[in-house]
Design an enzyme around this catalytic site. Structure first.
Site, PDB file in Angstrom:
ATOM      1  N   HIS A 272       0.701  -0.964   0.044  1.00  0.00           N
ATOM      2  CA  HIS A 272      -0.151  -0.173  -0.293  1.00  0.00           C
ATOM      3  C   HIS A 272       0.938   0.922   0.326  1.00  0.00           C
ATOM      4  CE1 HIS A 272      -2.705  -3.123   1.616  1.00  0.00           C
ATOM      5  NE2 HIS A 272      -3.968  -1.760   0.785  1.00  0.00           N
ATOM      6  N   GLY A 273       2.370   1.092   0.673  1.00  0.00           N
ATOM      7  CA  GLY A 273       2.722   2.567   0.743  1.00  0.00           C
ATOM      8  C   GLY A 273       4.512   2.054   0.807  1.00  0.00           C
TER       9      GLY A 273
END
Length: 350
Positions: A272-273
């Site tokens: 996600h990041g």
């Protein structure tokens, strides 16, 4: 998009051979591309410097080059689909022979940016149905789904503005207002993610193509395990099938099961990041899954008693699950120290 085109060509050619060597090379190239474009800066400026402080000077000298690394649009989704394709070809599934078919699978525009993460076997089966003809019901259902997605996205964007305004005031809020803030934060991420998915599924349906569901009322889940069966379903299934099961799943004892789950969720978080907070968010859910799936046996009669109580009063499990998931969103949105402070303030009056 040139790097994606080059990588996609390599993956297509590797899969066409159906030999393990080229397929493994394609998997490695896909993963290394993702690491370079999405995580190189994080690895150099955060991980490397933390492990080896002496590297700070080297990193500072190359800071301009690191800042110049720009990830191609949706590289995470491309890489996951490339890796799944090559793994399934290695397992004996039929390779995509026609380069135009492979290109269509790769750049099918509704799902490029935010998914769902496609499986090529299901995609071509759905595409075949679409080519047989689009009826008025498909168009109508698709339009409604797109409209629902737009409404969700509009609501999420407005909540984003409200959250940005309210976050600096968080410390001075009452405990009740902080929980309200947390609830709206949870709604914001649900509407944002599921809104994109609804639009992708709706646009595809208008062409007669049915993409897999990606969200199924996740905030109604009565356990963390159930939540992950309902949240970002295509990603959750990908992580399960190609990481968790590949590591051995639950077949090698409880300790190995917990380790495999933690590693799979750590990767899910980083997907996600690129940041410590995303890694911790993934591990947070990994711990939640480990506890939810083992407490009945691990705690003996006490665990079975707690489980019996949850079975008899599902409302309790729902409240605990919703609270657990919502508090986790603080780690998703904010740096770890700030998120932990915000979580603590949910239970104390300042």
């Amino acid at each position: 998009m040139i790097p994606i085109a080059i990588l996609g060509t390599f993956v297509y050619l590797a899969g066409a051979t159906r030999w393990r060597g080229p397929c493994y090379a394609g998997i490695a190239a896909s993963c290394l591309s993702l690491i370079y474009y999405k995580y190189c800066t994080f690895i150099c400026t955060q991980v490397l410097v933390s492990v080896w402080p002496g590297a700070a000077g080297y990193v500072e000298a190359h800071a301009q080059g690191l800042r110049a690394i720009t990830a191609p649009l949706a590289i995470s989704f491309f890489v996951f689909e490339f890796v799944h394709y090559l793994i399934d070809v290695c397992r004996g599934d039929r390779a995509i022979r026609n380069p135009f078919d492979f290109a269509l699978f790769t750049v099918f525009w509704p799902s490029i940016v935010a998914g769902p993460v496609k499986r090529y076997q299901h995609f071509f089966a759905a595409l075949q149905c679409g080519t047989e003809g689009v009826n008025s019901q498909d168009v109508a259902v698709g339009l409604v789904r797109v409209a629902i997605g737009l409404v969700k996205k509009f609501a999420a964007d407005n909540l984003t503005s409200w959250i940005a305004y309210s976050a600096p005031l968080y410390t001075g809020m009452t405990v009740l207002d902080r929980w309200q803030f947390l609830g709206l934060l949870a709604l914001r991420i649900l509407w944002d993610f599921s809104g994109y998915s609804d639009m992708a599924i709706g646009f595809a349906r208008m062409f007669g193509i049915r993409l897999p569901a990606n969200f199924c009322w996740p905030y109604l889940a009565g356990s963390v395990t159930s939540f992950w069966r309902r949240w970002h379903i295509s990603l959750s299934l990908w992580i399960r099938d190609y990481i968790y099961f590949a590591l051995g799943g639950s077949r090698r004892g409880v300790v190995r099961k917990v380790f495999n789950g933690l590693l799979a969720f750590a990767i899910c978080g980083l997907w996600h990041g690129a940041g410590w907070n995303f890694l911790l968010w993934g591990l947070y859910h990994g711990v939640g899954i480990a506890v939810a799936s083992t407490y009945r046996d691990a705690l003996g009669p006490l665990g079975r008693g707690i489980g019996f109580a949850f079975d008899r009063v599902p409302f309790v499990g729902w409240v605990l699950t919703l609270g657990f998931v919502s508090i986790g969103w603080l780690l998703f949105f904010y740096p770890a120290p700030e998120a932990m402070k915000m979580a603590r303030l949910l239970f104390v009056k300042v």
